[in-house]
Write an enzyme that holds these catalytic residues in place. Structure first.
Site, mmCIF file in Angstrom:
data_model
loop_
_atom_site.group_PDB
_atom_site.id
_atom_site.type_symbol
_atom_site.label_atom_id
_atom_site.label_comp_id
_atom_site.label_asym_id
_atom_site.label_seq_id
_atom_site.Cartn_x
_atom_site.Cartn_y
_atom_site.Cartn_z
ATOM 1 N N CYS A 33 57.102 -5.148 69.556
ATOM 2 C CA CYS A 33 57.688 -3.840 69.897
ATOM 3 C C CYS A 33 58.894 -4.034 70.814
ATOM 4 O O CYS A 33 59.244 -5.149 71.192
ATOM 5 C CB CYS A 33 56.636 -2.962 70.577
ATOM 6 N N ASP B 19 49.354 3.159 71.614
ATOM 7 C CA ASP B 19 49.859 1.826 71.920
ATOM 8 C C ASP B 19 51.327 1.652 71.569
ATOM 9 O O ASP B 19 52.008 0.806 72.144
ATOM 10 C CB ASP B 19 49.026 0.771 71.172
ATOM 11 N N ASN C 70 46.017 -7.984 72.927
ATOM 12 C CA ASN C 70 46.229 -6.633 73.457
ATOM 13 C C ASN C 70 45.053 -6.213 74.341
ATOM 14 O O ASN C 70 43.906 -6.348 73.959
ATOM 15 C CB ASN C 70 46.394 -5.671 72.278
ATOM 16 N N HIS D 196 50.388 -5.728 76.072
ATOM 17 C CA HIS D 196 50.389 -6.010 74.650
ATOM 18 C C HIS D 196 50.079 -7.502 74.503
ATOM 19 O O HIS D 196 50.134 -8.263 75.486
ATOM 20 C CB HIS D 196 51.759 -5.687 74.054
ATOM 21 N N GLU E 119 51.664 -10.079 73.273
ATOM 22 C CA GLU E 119 52.715 -11.020 73.656
ATOM 23 C C GLU E 119 52.855 -11.078 75.184
ATOM 24 O O GLU E 119 53.083 -12.145 75.759
ATOM 25 C CB GLU E 119 54.062 -10.603 73.032
ATOM 26 N N CYS F 246 57.892 -6.015 74.098
ATOM 27 C CA CYS F 246 57.610 -7.447 73.918
ATOM 28 C C CYS F 246 58.846 -8.196 73.440
ATOM 29 O O CYS F 246 59.081 -9.343 73.842
ATOM 30 C CB CYS F 246 56.441 -7.609 72.958
#
Lengths: 146, 146
Positions: B80, B143, B40, B51, B53, B83
């Site tokens: 999330c 975030d 991140n 993020h 990923e 991602c």
């Protein structure tokens, strides 16, 4: 079609095209102001994540949930799974799409999550994509993961 | 838990933590090799889209659909909406998640799209997040868009 914000997204798409990139543009609007603008950067930056909407969100910088909650995301093309997911993450309530004839993202799912998503059927957006796909089908397929 | 790839994702999370960032890490694996790693970057780069990923996918560079089709995405935390959407865009068939106790993304939806998603319940991943959230709840909320 005289929406100034969709026109700004189209302007971004044309900048991308003239850079040799994929002609998709996007702007993020809050309280009547463009706070982030962007276009697809796959070719220009070798990026797999900077689709137009992601580029606009990135260029808008770190925003609060309250700011995203008043935002509208404009894109010349129907947002893909990734870009739709970004809008869902930040709970952006409104998405305005130039066209979904040349590609359609998960619009039904996005609406099922409470987002207002409107498709304008803008002919300039369609023409930009059709011209690009005819010239560079392999680049376009790469961009949508097929 | 002795999966070398989840350990690599945890190593990335720790790098992020030690940079003052949000301790989430990710690696993309193809044919038994890590092809992209990331963590991140919200704090470090002022990024709203990187993020862990996304950072791993970006660092992997432009890949073909055939490569993504053999890939596994490892993340220390349940991906999330954004991602997860990126994984769906590129039709990554397998996602291995460190933990989903401190945050849970749209796992059910991701599975409904045909992805194999496994949660390891890794205690190191949980501890990294709990320590961070206790210290910086405002950053964590930013975030995840709340």
């Amino acid at each position: 079609m005289n929406d100034q914000f969709m026109q700004a997204a189209i302007d971004e798409a044309i900048i991308g095209r003239d850079e040799g990139g994929i002609p998709i543009g996007s702007v993020l609007v809050i309280d009547g102001q463009i706070v982030g603008r962007g276009h697809n950067r796959r070719v220009q930056k070798g990026s797999s994540v900077l689709h137009a909407e992601m580029d606009a969100l990135e260029n808008a910088g770190r925003l609060t949930a309250a700011q995203y909650g008043r935002a509208t995301l404009y894109s010349t093309l129907s947002p893909c799974d990734m870009c739709s997911g970004a809008a869902l993450l930040y709970q952006i309530p409104t998405i305005i799409v130039g066209e979904n004839k040349t590609f359609q993202g998960p619009e039904k799912y996005v609406r099922s999550r409470g987002v207002s998503l409107t498709v304008l059927d803008n002919e300039t957006c369609v023409e930009l994509m059709n011209a690009f796909i005819a010239k560079h089908p392999e680049l376009w397929n790469e961009d949508i993961g097929v």
